[in-house]
Enzyme design. Structure first.
Site, PDB file in Angstrom:
ATOM      1  N   ASP A 174      39.448  41.238  29.836  1.00 29.96           N
ATOM      2  CA  ASP A 174      38.436  41.782  30.683  1.00 29.96           C
ATOM      3  C   ASP A 174      37.591  42.847  30.008  1.00 29.96           C
ATOM      4  OD1 ASP A 174      37.482  42.594  33.283  1.00 29.96           O
ATOM      5  OD2 ASP A 174      39.638  42.804  34.320  1.00 29.96           O
ATOM      6  N   GLU A 207      33.702  39.177  31.124  1.00 29.63           N
ATOM      7  CA  GLU A 207      32.958  40.364  31.180  1.00 29.63           C
ATOM      8  C   GLU A 207      31.841  40.242  32.360  1.00 29.63           C
ATOM      9  OE1 GLU A 207      30.382  38.283  30.524  1.00 29.63           O
ATOM     10  OE2 GLU A 207      29.324  39.695  29.422  1.00 29.63           O
ATOM     11  N   TRP A 208      32.333  39.438  33.214  1.00 29.16           N
ATOM     12  CA  TRP A 208      31.562  39.204  34.603  1.00 29.16           C
ATOM     13  C   TRP A 208      29.915  38.869  34.436  1.00 29.16           C
ATOM     14  CZ3 TRP A 208      32.804  44.918  34.004  1.00 29.16           C
ATOM     15  CH2 TRP A 208      34.305  44.913  33.730  1.00 29.16           C
ATOM     16  N   GLY A 209      29.731  38.217  33.413  1.00 28.23           N
ATOM     17  CA  GLY A 209      28.161  37.678  33.098  1.00 28.23           C
ATOM     18  C   GLY A 209      27.426  38.729  32.861  1.00 28.23           C
ATOM     19  N   ASN A 211      26.768  40.362  29.800  1.00 28.38           N
ATOM     20  CA  ASN A 211      26.018  40.060  28.374  1.00 28.38           C
ATOM     21  C   ASN A 211      25.950  38.541  28.318  1.00 28.38           C
ATOM     22  OD1 ASN A 211      26.901  42.988  27.286  1.00 28.38           O
ATOM     23  ND2 ASN A 211      28.585  42.069  28.398  1.00 28.38           N
ATOM     24  N   ASP A 229      33.376  40.136  40.654  1.00 26.03           N
ATOM     25  CA  ASP A 229      34.777  39.314  41.373  1.00 26.03           C
ATOM     26  C   ASP A 229      34.445  38.890  42.622  1.00 26.03           C
ATOM     27  OD1 ASP A 229      35.946  40.817  39.101  1.00 26.03           O
ATOM     28  OD2 ASP A 229      37.113  41.922  40.565  1.00 26.03           O
TER      29      ASP A 229
HETATM   30  C1  GLA Z   1      38.471  42.970  36.981  1.00 28.99           C
HETATM   31  C2  GLA Z   1      38.632  41.395  36.828  1.00 28.99           C
HETATM   32  C3  GLA Z   1      39.560  40.859  37.969  1.00 28.99           C
HETATM   33  C4  GLA Z   1      40.744  41.551  37.552  1.00 28.99           C
HETATM   34  C5  GLA Z   1      40.850  42.897  37.811  1.00 28.99           C
HETATM   35  C6  GLA Z   1      42.262  43.636  37.353  1.00 28.99           C
HETATM   36  O1  GLA Z   1      37.854  43.239  37.971  1.00 28.99           O
HETATM   37  O2  GLA Z   1      37.219  40.949  37.172  1.00 28.99           O
HETATM   38  O3  GLA Z   1      39.664  39.535  37.881  1.00 28.99           O
HETATM   39  O4  GLA Z   1      41.395  41.018  36.460  1.00 28.99           O
HETATM   40  O5  GLA Z   1      39.686  43.547  36.924  1.00 28.99           O
HETATM   41  O6  GLA Z   1      42.158  44.809  37.232  1.00 28.99           O
END
Ligand code: GLA
Length: 415
Positions: A174, A207-209, A211, A229
């Site tokens: 993460d 890293e949720w996109g 970078n 998320d």
């Molecule tokens: C982030 C991630 C999630 C999950 C949580 C856990 O938000 O994007 O998928 O892994 O952390 O804390």
């Protein structure tokens, strides 16, 4: 002087240059030109095994259980993954997300929660493996995970060695508390540490996109999140589909865009919405990580997660991320994913609140003019042969889609 003597007298560096030149000549400039750095630094290394030739499938604790994870849940989940047919359908990774870890020892070694995982991670991984499944864990590039547990900053080799010792097959990494770091550098360092540890471990980049991972993550990890998320609601699913669809070019065997884990079966959406969610993940060749309580699945939930015809679309060896081929402004979309056998998976999506009719012409989805066989992947029915010669509007292939729903078919050219 013979060629052999010349070669023997040469310094290893010069040998390496010759080897690289030979590889370059053998492959032609197109192929060798793609990976000059790897060839120059490690000319004799065996090719890396492809850890995810198709999108990874499995289960992850986060969406349903959050921090409420312990070894009983994991053992029970392992059992039901076998009993319900999830494993047989392809879901093989059992991944514990955040909150399994509590501290580091004096030697820096990561410590699992001794109350919740009293038997230790090695024994738990052994149990999971004994069921024919693979075992996954979670960490973070920063000093702390998103839930404040110890992260991996500065501990890549230490952690990779521990994972290898435990038999971890998959690690989700993460990005909390990591925004000031260089994502490409950190994840590459993590990958290198995993390689040094000597046990094949899938690296799930999360890293949720932030970078632009679609520009660099292939070859670093096997999957990379493209969005924030997911939530267990329709708006979230629609938003994620739009965001993830922009990076279709980046996906392919070995590396996949990850629009986040599944919410199917968690209760926040209707049956049709969950079917759309699952269908679009499959059309987009997304990793399929179930995120519901597998110990308490309704028949409806099973009918989605265990739909082998839709799963086959996701797992198709051609590995192309499907795209929108028709965007109708009023809330109808037609998606197409080409498949290895020459057929096309087509999903008709309705984002409106009412039933909608949608059509497609063979020319719009790469099917040659003429007859083609149609199979409905949710009704599990052959719909017969449909002929579109391209000459008459009446020959269009049309379906009715329920509100927020999907019709998904596989179309094979010929009789
Ligand atoms: C982030 C991630 C999630 C999950 C949580 C856990 O938000 O994007 O998928 O892994 O952390 O804390």
């Amino acid at each position: 002087m013979t060629m052999t003597t010349i070669l023997r007298k040469m310094a290893p560096a010069a040998m390496a240059i010759i080897l690289v030149a030979a590889i370059f000549a053998a492959c032609g400039p197109g192929k060798a030109g793609k990976e000059p750095a790897a060839a120059a630094t490690a000319p004799a290394a065996a090719p890396e095994p492809i850890l995810a030739p198709v999108p990874p499938m499995g289960f992850n604790t986060w969406n349903k259980f959050g921090c409420e994870v312990d070894e009983t849940l994991i053992r029970q989940t392992a059992d039901v993954m076998v009993e319900t047919g999830m494993l047989e359908a392809g879901y093989k990774y059992l991944v514990i997300d955040d909150c399994w870890q509590v501290d580091r020892g004096a030697d820096g070694r990561i410590i699992a929660d001794p109350k919740r995982f009293a038997g230790g991670m090695k024994a738990l991984a052994d149990y999971v493996h004994s069921k024919g499944l693979l075992f996954g864990l979670y960490t973070d590039c920063g000093p702390k995970t998103c839930q404040g547990r110890p992260g991996s900053l500065g501990f890549h080799d230490n952690d990779a060695a521990t994972y290898a010792e435990w038999g971890v097959d998959y690690i989700k990494v993460d990005w909390c508390y990591a925004d000031d770091l260089d994502a490409r550098k950190e994840y590459t360092s993590f990958r290198d540490a995993l390689r040094r540890a000597g046990h094949p471990i899938v690296l799930s980049i999360c890293e949720w996109g932030r970078n632009d991972p679609w520009t660099w993550a292939k070859g670093v990890g096997q999957l990379w999140r493209t969005t924030a998320d997911i939530g267990d609601n329709w708006e979230s699913v629609v938003w994620i589909i739009g965001a993830n669809s922009r990076h279709a070019d980046a996906a392919g065997p070995g590396g996949w865009n990850d629009p986040d884990m599944l919410e199917v079966g968690n209760g926040g959406m209707t049956l049709d919405e969950y079917k759309t969610h699952f269908s679009l993940w499959a059309i987009m060749a997304a990793p399929l990580m179930a995120g519901n309580d597998l110990r308490a699945m309704t028949e409806e939930t099973k009918s989605i997660l265990l739909n082998k015809e839709v799963i086959a679309v996701d797992q198709d060896p051609l590995g192309v991320q499907g795209r929108v081929v028709i965007e109708r402004g009023y809330g109808g979309q037609v998606w197409m994913k080409p498949l290895a056998d020459g057929s096309k998976a087509v999903a008709f999506v309705n984002t409106t609140e009412r039933e909608l009719a949608q059509y497609v012409r063979w020319s719009q989805i790469g099917i040659p003019a003429g007859p083609a066989k149609v199979r409905d992947l949710w009704a599990h029915e052959d719909k017969g042969v449909h002929t579109d010669t391209g000459s008459k509007y009446d020959e269009r292939f049309e379906v009715k889609i329920p509100a927020h729903g999907v019709v998904m078919v596989r179309i094979s050219p010929g009789q």
